[in-house]
Write an enzyme that holds these catalytic residues in place. Structure first.
Site, mmCIF file in Angstrom:
data_model
loop_
_atom_site.group_PDB
_atom_site.id
_atom_site.type_symbol
_atom_site.label_atom_id
_atom_site.label_comp_id
_atom_site.label_asym_id
_atom_site.label_seq_id
_atom_site.Cartn_x
_atom_site.Cartn_y
_atom_site.Cartn_z
ATOM 1 N N GLY A 11 36.414 35.993 40.135
ATOM 2 C CA GLY A 11 36.406 36.222 38.692
ATOM 3 C C GLY A 11 37.572 35.511 38.031
ATOM 4 C CG ASP A 33 32.485 37.262 43.265
ATOM 5 O OD1 ASP A 33 33.550 37.322 42.598
ATOM 6 O OD2 ASP A 33 31.492 37.977 43.029
ATOM 7 C CG ASN A 95 38.145 48.343 41.176
ATOM 8 O OD1 ASN A 95 36.964 48.014 41.114
ATOM 9 N ND2 ASN A 95 39.026 48.006 40.264
ATOM 10 C CB VAL A 118 45.409 41.109 42.549
ATOM 11 C CG1 VAL A 118 45.481 40.932 41.032
ATOM 12 C CG2 VAL A 118 46.282 40.055 43.241
ATOM 13 N NE ARG A 151 51.373 41.161 30.994
ATOM 14 C CZ ARG A 151 50.363 41.748 31.629
ATOM 15 N NH1 ARG A 151 50.545 42.911 32.218
ATOM 16 N NH2 ARG A 151 49.169 41.190 31.657
ATOM 17 C CG HIS A 175 50.838 46.888 37.873
ATOM 18 N ND1 HIS A 175 51.540 46.153 36.967
ATOM 19 C CD2 HIS A 175 49.537 46.546 37.706
ATOM 20 C CE1 HIS A 175 50.703 45.379 36.289
ATOM 21 N NE2 HIS A 175 49.484 45.611 36.708
HETATM 22 N N1 LIG Z 1 47.825 43.866 39.694
HETATM 23 C C1 LIG Z 1 47.844 43.240 38.530
HETATM 24 O O1 LIG Z 1 48.890 42.971 37.965
HETATM 25 C C2 LIG Z 1 46.535 42.817 37.901
HETATM 26 C C3 LIG Z 1 46.519 41.903 36.852
HETATM 27 C C4 LIG Z 1 45.301 41.493 36.341
HETATM 28 C C5 LIG Z 1 44.111 42.014 36.861
HETATM 29 N N2 LIG Z 1 44.181 42.921 37.847
HETATM 30 C C6 LIG Z 1 42.963 43.471 38.450
HETATM 31 O O2 LIG Z 1 42.373 42.462 39.256
HETATM 32 C C7 LIG Z 1 40.978 42.705 39.352
HETATM 33 C C8 LIG Z 1 40.208 41.431 38.989
HETATM 34 O O3 LIG Z 1 40.404 41.111 37.628
HETATM 35 P P1 LIG Z 1 39.564 39.913 36.966
HETATM 36 O O4 LIG Z 1 40.035 39.772 35.576
HETATM 37 O O5 LIG Z 1 39.566 38.747 37.861
HETATM 38 O O6 LIG Z 1 38.110 40.566 36.963
HETATM 39 P P2 LIG Z 1 36.711 39.799 36.993
HETATM 40 O O7 LIG Z 1 35.692 40.800 36.617
HETATM 41 O O8 LIG Z 1 36.802 38.537 36.223
HETATM 42 O O9 LIG Z 1 36.526 39.408 38.544
HETATM 43 C C9 LIG Z 1 36.301 40.341 39.553
HETATM 44 C C10 LIG Z 1 35.371 39.704 40.543
HETATM 45 O O10 LIG Z 1 35.224 40.578 41.675
HETATM 46 C C11 LIG Z 1 33.895 40.413 42.137
HETATM 47 N N3 LIG Z 1 33.507 41.499 43.020
HETATM 48 C C12 LIG Z 1 33.078 42.749 42.699
HETATM 49 N N4 LIG Z 1 32.800 43.438 43.819
HETATM 50 C C13 LIG Z 1 33.054 42.626 44.863
HETATM 51 C C14 LIG Z 1 32.945 42.777 46.281
HETATM 52 N N5 LIG Z 1 32.541 43.908 46.833
HETATM 53 N N6 LIG Z 1 33.286 41.713 47.049
HETATM 54 C C15 LIG Z 1 33.691 40.546 46.511
HETATM 55 N N7 LIG Z 1 33.806 40.359 45.179
HETATM 56 C C16 LIG Z 1 33.497 41.385 44.369
HETATM 57 C C17 LIG Z 1 33.074 40.331 40.862
HETATM 58 O O11 LIG Z 1 31.794 39.777 41.111
HETATM 59 C C18 LIG Z 1 33.951 39.450 39.995
HETATM 60 O O12 LIG Z 1 33.627 38.083 40.124
HETATM 61 C C19 LIG Z 1 40.703 43.912 38.440
HETATM 62 O O13 LIG Z 1 40.707 45.097 39.178
HETATM 63 C C20 LIG Z 1 41.875 43.883 37.499
HETATM 64 O O14 LIG Z 1 42.124 45.149 36.909
HETATM 65 C C21 LIG Z 1 45.355 43.325 38.378
#
Ligand SMILES: NC(=O)c1ccc[n+]([C@@H]2O[C@H](COP(=O)([O-])OP(=O)(O)OC[C@H]3O[C@@H](n4cnc5c(N)ncnc54)[C@H](O)[C@@H]3O)[C@@H](O)[C@H]2O)c1
Length: 307
Positions: A11, A33, A95, A118, A151, A175
């Protein structure tokens, strides 16, 4: 031999991270993915940018895990992202299942990898990944602190009109909404910001840092931040692949540090080829310690659902 990094979740964060890794030629990348065609399509697109951008990193996409075998690093970004009004904890159950499976499948094929988590709620997901992978604590590290401190650094630089490169920021704790930015350890060219700004101004920056993720979510309306999150993850990937021994705020399993046992929390750690090589402890004031403990308890409550 080039290093190999698996990024699960193609994603926003995962694909942008794959782009950053390829562009810096840090490693070959395998994007995984569940959505058919997406990791393959994004990987091919990234590969075809190579001749123009001047990189030779190989980028491949897959819907299964065999191609990930022998990775040096596994980055887990798979899962659902926040929508407006959702907290990171709302993502917990959905998740948790995803991260458990991803950690099991990848750990089996790359038993010596360093895992960087992440997916939100990140500290709890790091716990799920550590349990499911069976990896030692040194090799399961959550990404959050580097982003939060980036940030904070951005806001400090904007406020004082100085280069972001002159800023350092210290953020402890989970976080989430309970993160603990530490102004007296946050500096501009070595000078604590407490000597450069009034308390009210600092409090505003701290509050904006705490809400940094939500601020982006409310602007984007669909999806959450990914440029800064992928940049922050890249810094951790680089620290491990290049054995930099870099001190960065990361979420790790504590075994007595800061008086905390058996909980994930954001602390300063030394990152190198072995993963987390040391927890760097600092002295906290009574107030800072109380805020840190509150944050640890918030993470513990989330982890309890996966015990
Ligand atoms: N830790 C941090 O600081 C931080 C920062 C930003 C985002 N995040 C988190 O990271 C994650 C991803 O964010 P994003 O913006 O890329 O989301 P996104 O929706 O753009 O991408 C997530 C991807 O995961 C895929 N996915 C879902 N289930 C799956 C599985 N079982 N196996 C493989 N792939 C799978 C989806 O198809 C999608 O392409 C979210 O949980 C978000 O909250 C964390």
């Amino acid at each position: 031999m080039r290093k190999k990094v698996t990024v699960v979740g193609a994603g926003n964060v995962g694909a942008t991270l794959a782009q950053r890794i390829a562009e810096t030629e840090l490693a070959d990348v395998v994007l995984v993915d569940v959505v058919e065609g997406v990791p393959q399509g994004k990987a091919l697109d990234l590969l075809e940018a190579g001749p123009v951008m001047g990189y030779d990193s190989n980028v491949t996409g897959a819907n299964s895990y065999d191609a990930t075998a022998g990775s040096d690093i596994i980055v887990i970004t798979a899962g659902l992202a926040r929508k407006p009004g959702m907290s990171r904890d709302d993502l917990l159950a959905a998740n948790g299942d995803i991260v458990k499976k991803v950690a099991q499948e990848t750990a089996k094929r790359s038993p010596n990898a360093v895992m960087i988590v992440v997916t939100n709620p990140m500290d709890v997901m790091a716990f799920v990944a550590m349990k499911a992978s069976g990896f030692p604590r040194e090799r399961v590290i959550g990404m959050g602190g580097v982003l939060d401190s980036a940030r904070f650094r951005t806001f400090i630089a904007l406020e004082l009109g100085v280069s972001v490169e002159n800023t350092h920021a210290f953020v402890l704790g989970g976080h989430g909404d309970s993160m603990v930015p530490l102004p007296r350890y946050s500096t501009v060219a070595g000078i604590p910001i407490t000597e450069l700004m009034k308390k009210e101004a600092i409090d505003k920056l701290v509050e904006r840092t705490r809400n940094g993720g939500a601020e982006i979510v409310s602007l984007l309306k669909t999806g959450s931040a990914y440029y800064a999150p992928s940049a922050a993850t890249l810094e951790m990937v680089e620290a491990v692949l290049r054995d930099k021994k870099k001190i960065l705020p990361c979420s790790v399993w504590l075994e007595g540090e800061y008086g905390v046992k058996a909980a994930f929390a954001g602390v300063s750690v030394k990152l190198g080829a072995k993963g987390m090589e040391q927890v760097v402890e600092i002295k906290l004031s009574a107030d800072e310690n109380a805020a840190f403990m509150k944050s640890v308890e918030a993470v513990r409550a989330g982890c309890a659902k996966f015990m």
